[in-house]
Design an enzyme around this catalytic site. Structure first.
Site, mmCIF file in Angstrom:
data_model
loop_
_atom_site.group_PDB
_atom_site.id
_atom_site.type_symbol
_atom_site.label_atom_id
_atom_site.label_comp_id
_atom_site.label_asym_id
_atom_site.label_seq_id
_atom_site.Cartn_x
_atom_site.Cartn_y
_atom_site.Cartn_z
ATOM 1 N N HIS A 168 -8.915 -4.953 10.132
ATOM 2 C CA HIS A 168 -8.040 -4.700 11.286
ATOM 3 C C HIS A 168 -7.503 -3.284 11.284
ATOM 4 O O HIS A 168 -7.480 -2.617 10.251
ATOM 5 C CB HIS A 168 -6.866 -5.695 11.324
ATOM 6 C CG HIS A 168 -5.873 -5.548 10.213
ATOM 7 N ND1 HIS A 168 -5.915 -6.277 9.052
ATOM 8 C CD2 HIS A 168 -4.774 -4.745 10.080
ATOM 9 C CE1 HIS A 168 -4.902 -5.953 8.269
ATOM 10 N NE2 HIS A 168 -4.194 -5.018 8.867
ATOM 11 N N TYR B 236 -1.756 -11.145 14.442
ATOM 12 C CA TYR B 236 -3.138 -10.645 14.516
ATOM 13 C C TYR B 236 -3.804 -11.169 15.765
ATOM 14 O O TYR B 236 -3.598 -12.315 16.162
ATOM 15 C CB TYR B 236 -3.960 -11.117 13.302
ATOM 16 C CG TYR B 236 -3.537 -10.485 12.012
ATOM 17 C CD1 TYR B 236 -4.062 -9.261 11.603
ATOM 18 C CD2 TYR B 236 -2.603 -11.105 11.198
ATOM 19 C CE1 TYR B 236 -3.671 -8.681 10.415
ATOM 20 C CE2 TYR B 236 -2.207 -10.525 10.012
ATOM 21 C CZ TYR B 236 -2.743 -9.316 9.625
ATOM 22 O OH TYR B 236 -2.349 -8.744 8.450
ATOM 23 N N HIS C 289 1.831 0.674 2.851
ATOM 24 C CA HIS C 289 0.402 1.034 2.843
ATOM 25 C C HIS C 289 0.011 1.907 4.019
ATOM 26 O O HIS C 289 0.476 1.744 5.142
ATOM 27 C CB HIS C 289 -0.513 -0.188 2.763
ATOM 28 C CG HIS C 289 -0.394 -1.189 3.879
ATOM 29 N ND1 HIS C 289 0.778 -1.537 4.474
ATOM 30 C CD2 HIS C 289 -1.348 -1.923 4.504
ATOM 31 C CE1 HIS C 289 0.563 -2.445 5.401
ATOM 32 N NE2 HIS C 289 -0.727 -2.695 5.456
ATOM 33 N N HIS D 87 4.081 -11.555 6.130
ATOM 34 C CA HIS D 87 3.301 -11.361 4.906
ATOM 35 C C HIS D 87 4.220 -11.369 3.701
ATOM 36 O O HIS D 87 5.327 -10.815 3.770
ATOM 37 C CB HIS D 87 2.668 -9.969 4.891
ATOM 38 C CG HIS D 87 1.582 -9.749 5.869
ATOM 39 N ND1 HIS D 87 0.459 -10.511 5.936
ATOM 40 C CD2 HIS D 87 1.427 -8.798 6.823
ATOM 41 C CE1 HIS D 87 -0.334 -10.049 6.875
ATOM 42 N NE2 HIS D 87 0.236 -9.019 7.441
ATOM 43 N N HIS E 195 -1.858 1.789 9.938
ATOM 44 C CA HIS E 195 -2.771 1.629 8.787
ATOM 45 C C HIS E 195 -4.012 0.884 9.231
ATOM 46 O O HIS E 195 -4.076 0.393 10.363
ATOM 47 C CB HIS E 195 -2.086 0.852 7.650
ATOM 48 C CG HIS E 195 -1.741 -0.572 7.972
ATOM 49 N ND1 HIS E 195 -0.514 -0.965 8.460
ATOM 50 C CD2 HIS E 195 -2.459 -1.723 7.883
ATOM 51 C CE1 HIS E 195 -0.496 -2.268 8.653
ATOM 52 N NE2 HIS E 195 -1.677 -2.769 8.312
ATOM 53 N N GLU F 203 -3.637 -5.660 14.650
ATOM 54 C CA GLU F 203 -2.361 -6.210 14.170
ATOM 55 C C GLU F 203 -1.248 -5.396 14.820
ATOM 56 O O GLU F 203 -1.363 -4.178 14.928
ATOM 57 C CB GLU F 203 -2.280 -6.073 12.639
ATOM 58 C CG GLU F 203 -0.940 -6.471 12.049
ATOM 59 C CD GLU F 203 -0.827 -6.235 10.531
ATOM 60 O OE1 GLU F 203 -1.542 -5.356 9.997
ATOM 61 O OE2 GLU F 203 -0.016 -6.915 9.884
HETATM 62 C C1 M3P Z 1 -1.824 -6.815 5.974
HETATM 63 C C2 M3P Z 1 -0.615 -5.987 5.921
HETATM 64 C C3 M3P Z 1 -5.244 -9.683 4.065
HETATM 65 C C4 M3P Z 1 -3.900 -9.173 4.139
HETATM 66 C C5 M3P Z 1 -3.437 -8.385 5.081
HETATM 67 C C6 M3P Z 1 -2.181 -7.715 5.009
HETATM 68 C C7 M3P Z 1 -6.292 -9.328 5.021
HETATM 69 O O1 M3P Z 1 -2.530 -6.663 7.052
HETATM 70 O O2 M3P Z 1 -0.376 -5.253 6.871
HETATM 71 O O3 M3P Z 1 0.085 -6.038 4.914
HETATM 72 O O4 M3P Z 1 -5.551 -10.425 3.176
HETATM 73 FE FE FE Z 2 -2.131 -4.868 8.145
#
Ligand code: M3P
Ligand code: FE
Length: 314
Positions: free
Chosen positions: A220, A261, A206, A252, A150, A271
């Site tokens: 990213h 990251y 996602h 996350h 993604h 990532e």
């Molecule tokens: C991810 C993910 C931000 C959150 C990022 C989340 C930039 O990258 O893969 O779920 O707030």
């Molecule tokens: Fe991500």
């Protein structure tokens, strides 16, 4: 069927040799093709089409375009009508505009990012093949990532000026390209303003995500790994290669991903992550993160703000 999955990202890099080394040695992609203009094409071992990453020489970093693969060539005509009806201008780029790739439908998201759709890319097969395959190939380099999974786009957002291209993109992707929303961050006095969204076409949490920022850009590109231990090992590989780590391995809340990251030598954020999170289905209720819990969504363990994570991007 329409859009199947992410197909490739085209990234600008400032030092091609350093970039190729990074994506080959740290991530584990292989170069499959180079063209006369100096662009380099790479793929991951578990992907079957010719490339999922294009590196283009430039004097700055950032995203040129992201491309998604549709199932049938006729999907391109149908989606062109839907995208144009939504009010977004499209161009059809003829076959061969990118090597080993069929015609592409090109347009810009409301946030300004260039997106392309294509139905055909040369099939080269995965490294383990399709007959009695081994679970992984010999000779994997670095993190040995499976596939480009993604990307996350930073989208211009300025509520005082009435600008929220996160919300605009989300509506466009839903109405024109038939993506569905899995998770969102809602902010503002009424708690009804989309400051970030995660959207899918596959069954993963996602295939694309949008986060509001001062200007549009690339946050990213993300590559898939099997397990939390592979994420840890990926961090080891980065330390060995002196790769600049942005956020050490963590989880996350949003999407439940296990993640790290880091930056490529030009400063494009990458990532590597594990965990498909949950089975994303169209009738799954949308998960909402409120403004006060936003950072728990991003970094679940600490829940603490890391401003550079949302302010630094290409
Ligand atoms: C991810 C993910 C931000 C959150 C990022 C989340 C930039 O990258 O893969 O779920 O707030
Ligand atoms: Fe991500």
């Amino acid at each position: 069927m329409g859009v199947m999955r992410i197909g490739h990202a085209s990234l600008k890099v400032m030092d091609m040799d350093a970039a190729v080394k990074h994506y080959e040695n740290v991530l584990g992609l292989k170069t499959t093709m180079k063209d006369k203009a100096g662009n380099v094409y790479l793929k991951c071992w578990d992907e079957w089409d010719k490339y999922s990453l294009i590196l283009t020489p430039s004097d700055q970093a950032g995203l040129n375009h992201v491309a998604y693969k549709v199932e049938k060539d006729s999907d391109l005509d149908e989606l062109q009508k839907k995208v144009e009806a939504w009010g977004v201008k499209t161009t059809v780029l003829p076959e061969g505009t990118l090597p080993s790739t069929g015609r592409m439908l090109q347009f810009n998201l409301p946030s300004g990012h260039e997106m392309r759709l294509y139905a055909m890319k040369e099939y080269v097969g995965t490294e383990v093949g399709t007959t009695n395959p081994d679970p992984w190939p010999d000779g994997l380099k670095g993190s040995g990532v499976h596939w480009l999974d993604h990307l996350l786009l930073m989208c211009e957002m300025n509520p005082e000026a009435g600008i929220n291209t996160v919300a605009d993109n989300t509506r466009f992707m839903t109405e024109a390209l038939d993506f569905f929303l899995t998770e969102q961050v809602l902010v503002g006095p009424e708690g009804n303003m989309q400051a970030a969204t995660w959207m899918a076409r596959t069954t993963t949490p996602h295939d694309i995500a949008f986060v509001g920022g001062a200007k549009s850009g690339l946050h990213h590109i993300a590559f898939f790994l099997d397990s939390w231990h592979d994420v840890l090992k990926s961090a080891d590989v980065m330390a060995k290669n002196k790769t600049k780590i942005d956020v050490a391995p963590t989880r996350h809340g949003i999407t439940r991903g296990e993640t790290i990251y880091f930056f490529d030598p030009s400063g494009n954020r990458n990532e590597t992550f594990a965990g498909l999170g949950y089975l994303a289905q169209r009738d799954r209720p949308v998960t909402t993160w409120t403004e006060d819990q936003l950072w728990s969504g991003i970094f679940y363990h600490t829940g603490e703000a890391v401003p550079s994570f949302t302010e630094v991007y290409t």
